[in-house]
Design a protein around this motif. Structure first.
Motif, PDB file in Angstrom:
ATOM      1  N   LYS A  85       0.840  -1.208   0.000  1.00 26.51           N
ATOM      2  CA  LYS A  85       0.000   0.000   0.000  1.00 26.51           C
ATOM      3  C   LYS A  85       0.868   1.248   0.000  1.00 26.51           C
ATOM      4  O   LYS A  85       0.588   2.214  -0.727  1.00 26.51           O
ATOM      5  N   GLU A  86       1.944   1.247   0.809  1.00 26.14           N
ATOM      6  CA  GLU A  86       2.851   2.397   0.844  1.00 26.14           C
ATOM      7  C   GLU A  86       3.544   2.579  -0.507  1.00 26.14           C
ATOM      8  O   GLU A  86       3.733   3.699  -0.973  1.00 26.14           O
ATOM      9  N   PHE A  87       3.906   1.467  -1.146  1.00 24.87           N
ATOM     10  CA  PHE A  87       4.524   1.507  -2.470  1.00 24.87           C
ATOM     11  C   PHE A  87       3.563   2.139  -3.475  1.00 24.87           C
ATOM     12  O   PHE A  87       3.969   2.944  -4.319  1.00 24.87           O
ATOM     13  N   GLY A  88       2.285   1.775  -3.378  1.00 26.56           N
ATOM     14  CA  GLY A  88       1.277   2.349  -4.272  1.00 26.56           C
ATOM     15  C   GLY A  88       1.054   3.831  -4.033  1.00 26.56           C
ATOM     16  O   GLY A  88       0.795   4.592  -4.976  1.00 26.56           O
ATOM     17  N   LEU A  89       1.142   4.273  -2.759  1.00 25.66           N
ATOM     18  CA  LEU A  89       0.991   5.699  -2.469  1.00 25.66           C
ATOM     19  C   LEU A  89       2.085   6.516  -3.147  1.00 25.66           C
ATOM     20  O   LEU A  89       1.827   7.585  -3.706  1.00 25.66           O
ATOM     21  N   LEU A  90       3.314   6.007  -3.105  1.00 24.96           N
ATOM     22  CA  LEU A  90       4.409   6.709  -3.765  1.00 24.96           C
ATOM     23  C   LEU A  90       4.211   6.725  -5.281  1.00 24.96           C
ATOM     24  O   LEU A  90       4.399   7.760  -5.935  1.00 24.96           O
ATOM     25  N   ALA A  91       3.819   5.581  -5.846  1.00 30.43           N
ATOM     26  CA  ALA A  91       3.591   5.514  -7.291  1.00 30.43           C
ATOM     27  C   ALA A  91       2.483   6.477  -7.710  1.00 30.43           C
ATOM     28  O   ALA A  91       2.553   7.110  -8.773  1.00 30.43           O
ATOM     29  N   THR A  92       1.461   6.604  -6.871  1.00 28.56           N
ATOM     30  CA  THR A  92       0.367   7.534  -7.174  1.00 28.56           C
ATOM     31  C   THR A  92       0.856   8.976  -7.207  1.00 28.56           C
ATOM     32  O   THR A  92       0.459   9.762  -8.075  1.00 28.56           O
ATOM     33  N   GLU A  93       1.728   9.323  -6.250  1.00 33.48           N
ATOM     34  CA  GLU A  93       2.257  10.689  -6.222  1.00 33.48           C
ATOM     35  C   GLU A  93       3.112  10.981  -7.452  1.00 33.48           C
ATOM     36  O   GLU A  93       3.038  12.074  -8.024  1.00 33.48           O
ATOM     37  N   VAL A  94       3.921  10.015  -7.852  1.00 38.70           N
ATOM     38  CA  VAL A  94       4.728  10.199  -9.066  1.00 38.70           C
ATOM     39  C   VAL A  94       3.821  10.333 -10.287  1.00 38.70           C
ATOM     40  O   VAL A  94       4.069  11.150 -11.184  1.00 38.70           O
ATOM     41  N   LYS A  95       2.762   9.538 -10.316  1.00 42.37           N
ATOM     42  CA  LYS A  95       1.813   9.585 -11.427  1.00 42.37           C
ATOM     43  C   LYS A  95       1.137  10.947 -11.505  1.00 42.37           C
ATOM     44  O   LYS A  95       0.994  11.530 -12.581  1.00 42.37           O
ATOM     45  N   LYS A  96       0.725  11.496 -10.339  1.00 41.31           N
ATOM     46  CA  LYS A  96       0.060  12.799 -10.316  1.00 41.31           C
ATOM     47  C   LYS A  96       1.018  13.938 -10.636  1.00 41.31           C
ATOM     48  O   LYS A  96       0.612  14.959 -11.189  1.00 41.31           O
ATOM     49  N   SER A  97       2.284  13.761 -10.283  1.00 41.69           N
ATOM     50  CA  SER A  97       3.254  14.829 -10.530  1.00 41.69           C
ATOM     51  C   SER A  97       3.600  14.998 -12.006  1.00 41.69           C
ATOM     52  O   SER A  97       4.123  16.032 -12.410  1.00 41.69           O
ATOM     53  N   GLY A  98       3.328  13.947 -12.801  1.00 40.34           N
ATOM     54  CA  GLY A  98       3.640  14.006 -14.223  1.00 40.34           C
ATOM     55  C   GLY A  98       5.103  13.774 -14.537  1.00 40.34           C
ATOM     56  O   GLY A  98       5.521  13.901 -15.690  1.00 40.34           O
ATOM     57  N   LYS A  99       5.889  13.423 -13.519  1.00 38.02           N
ATOM     58  CA  LYS A  99       7.318  13.161 -13.747  1.00 38.02           C
ATOM     59  C   LYS A  99       7.477  11.806 -14.410  1.00 38.02           C
ATOM     60  O   LYS A  99       6.882  10.824 -13.991  1.00 38.02           O
ATOM     61  N   SER A 100       8.290  11.772 -15.445  1.00 41.08           N
ATOM     62  CA  SER A 100       8.455  10.555 -16.234  1.00 41.08           C
ATOM     63  C   SER A 100       9.864  10.019 -16.086  1.00 41.08           C
ATOM     64  O   SER A 100      10.727  10.636 -15.458  1.00 41.08           O
ATOM     65  N   GLY A 101      10.073   8.856 -16.667  1.00 47.92           N
ATOM     66  CA  GLY A 101      11.394   8.260 -16.640  1.00 47.92           C
ATOM     67  C   GLY A 101      11.534   7.119 -15.672  1.00 47.92           C
ATOM     68  O   GLY A 101      12.577   6.474 -15.620  1.00 47.92           O
ATOM     69  N   VAL A 102      10.499   6.847 -14.885  1.00 48.37           N
ATOM     70  CA  VAL A 102      10.547   5.734 -13.936  1.00 48.37           C
ATOM     71  C   VAL A 102       9.158   5.100 -13.870  1.00 48.37           C
ATOM     72  O   VAL A 102       8.136   5.789 -13.920  1.00 48.37           O
ATOM     73  N   PHE A 103       9.137   3.764 -13.765  1.00 54.47           N
ATOM     74  CA  PHE A 103       7.885   3.026 -13.651  1.00 54.47           C
ATOM     75  C   PHE A 103       7.940   2.128 -12.420  1.00 54.47           C
ATOM     76  O   PHE A 103       8.990   1.575 -12.074  1.00 54.47           O
ATOM     77  N   PHE A 104       6.803   2.019 -11.748  1.00 51.78           N
ATOM     78  CA  PHE A 104       6.688   1.194 -10.545  1.00 51.78           C
ATOM     79  C   PHE A 104       6.029  -0.133 -10.915  1.00 51.78           C
ATOM     80  O   PHE A 104       4.974  -0.148 -11.562  1.00 51.78           O
ATOM     81  N   VAL A 105       6.655  -1.216 -10.480  1.00 53.84           N
ATOM     82  CA  VAL A 105       6.248  -2.558 -10.902  1.00 53.84           C
ATOM     83  C   VAL A 105       6.182  -3.457  -9.674  1.00 53.84           C
ATOM     84  O   VAL A 105       6.997  -3.329  -8.756  1.00 53.84           O
TER      85      VAL A 105
END
Length: 334
Positions: A85-105
């Motif tokens: 769940k914590e991993f998903g929270l971070l991925a969500t923030e990166v997704k909302k920020s629009g910053k690219s170059g990294v993907f969460f898997v």
């Protein structure tokens, strides 16, 4: 002729490079589409997807991989469900920020056993950074740098928060997420309505209980007071907070309710001792308040003797248990 041959070679190389770039761009676009479809921005990888998007000399994106196991999700010491769940929270923030170059898997053990072996997963939880320039072969163990794996010593053993993972992300990719927005019902528009309804409901229940006939029953209140006293002196709250077991089986399989040590006690032991304290207190209270109200002197005398003898026997048992537990000896003075 040499000039023509050189130009031909350059054209061929340019076409190969252009083809590889187009393939890489297509892979990136596919991953971005998968991120948009994921509820929390984390892509679930199958072994085939790992081969498609990770295998190769390099790739135009970094990856943060979270390894988990479905059959270990309920193990409280691992806390895999909470960490995911914590991993998903971070991925969500990166997704909302629009910053690219990294993907969460994320990868699951039973589904991707061979991938876990190639990643060198020794224990869970396991979070690893896949550098864009890291060569990943079609088989064999992938050789990560030591600091590409999120170590427990750096971020706390099995209790990583999204902020810890954000620090790991910043160190590996340079992407800085300053704040993790944790979803909260208190910030939703329904909270004031639900809160007001709860207050009104509790008020109505308290009002009806206060004026209910059974709430004026002296026996009910007496039993409640005695229960609170017994639960308190028996260490019931301590047992709940510390998770103290009620009993334990010895080497012969026999159930033991008393711990032969002054370092602690079992749950059943505390309840038994609390019951003895309660009996002793009731005996003294009866001798003090109930016996004097008896009309016949002979009845008062008999009841007094019974209360004194009973209280003495209970007190002796309490002292004997204390002596057995601690080894301390009692000395009587008259």
């Amino acid at each position: 002729m040499l000039v023509g041959f050189h130009a031909h070679v350059q054209t061929a190389v340019s076409k190969v490079v252009s083809k590889k770039n187009n393939e890489s761009d297509l892979q990136r676009q596919e991953l971005e589409a998968l991120v948009r479809q994921a509820s929390d921005g984390v892509i679930h990888f199958t072994p085939q997807m790992f081969d498609d998007y990770v295998t190769g000399k390099r790739r135009p994106y970094a990856m943060i991989m979270f390894c988990t196991a479905a059959h270990l999700l309920d193990k409280p010491q691992l806390n895999l469900r909470g960490l995911r769940k914590e991993f998903g929270l971070l991925a969500t923030e990166v997704k909302k920020s629009g910053k690219s170059g990294v993907f969460f898997v994320d990868l699951e053990f039973k589904e991707s056993k061979a991938i876990f072996h190639r990643l060198g997963v020794q224990s869970l939880p396991w979070v690893v950074h896949v550098n864009p320039n890291l060569p990943v072969g079609a088989d064999g163990v992938i050789k990560f740098k030591q600091d590409d794996v999120m170590r427990h010593d750096d971020y706390g053993h099995h209790h990583w928060k999204a902020e810890d993972m954000a620090a790991f992300l910043r160190d590996k990719t340079g992407i800085n997420i300053e704040k993790i927005d944790r979803p909260s019902f208190m910030r939703s528009g329904w909270f004031p309505v639900v809160f007001l309804a709860a207050v009104l409901t509790l008020g109505a229940v308290a009002y009806n209980l206060y004026y209910a006939e059974f709430m004026k029953n002296l026996v009910l209140w007496t039993m409640g007071v005695l229960f609170v006293y017994w639960f308190s002196v028996s260490g019931g709250m301590h047992n709940i907070i510390r998770g103290v077991p009620l009993y334990y089986p010895d080497q012969e399989g026999k159930i033991k309710v008393f711990l032969p040590s002054n370092q602690g006690q079992l749950g059943a032991e505390g309840f038994i001792m609390g019951f003895m304290y309660l009996l002793f207190g009731l005996s003294v209270a009866s001798l003090t308040f109930a016996v004097p109200k008896l009309a016949e002197p002979s009845h008062r005398r008999t009841a007094s003797y019974v209360c004194i003898v009973f209280a003495g026997l209970v007190f002796k048992q309490i002292v004997d248990n204390y002596t057995w537990k601690t080894g301390y000896r009692w000395r009587l003075y008259f």
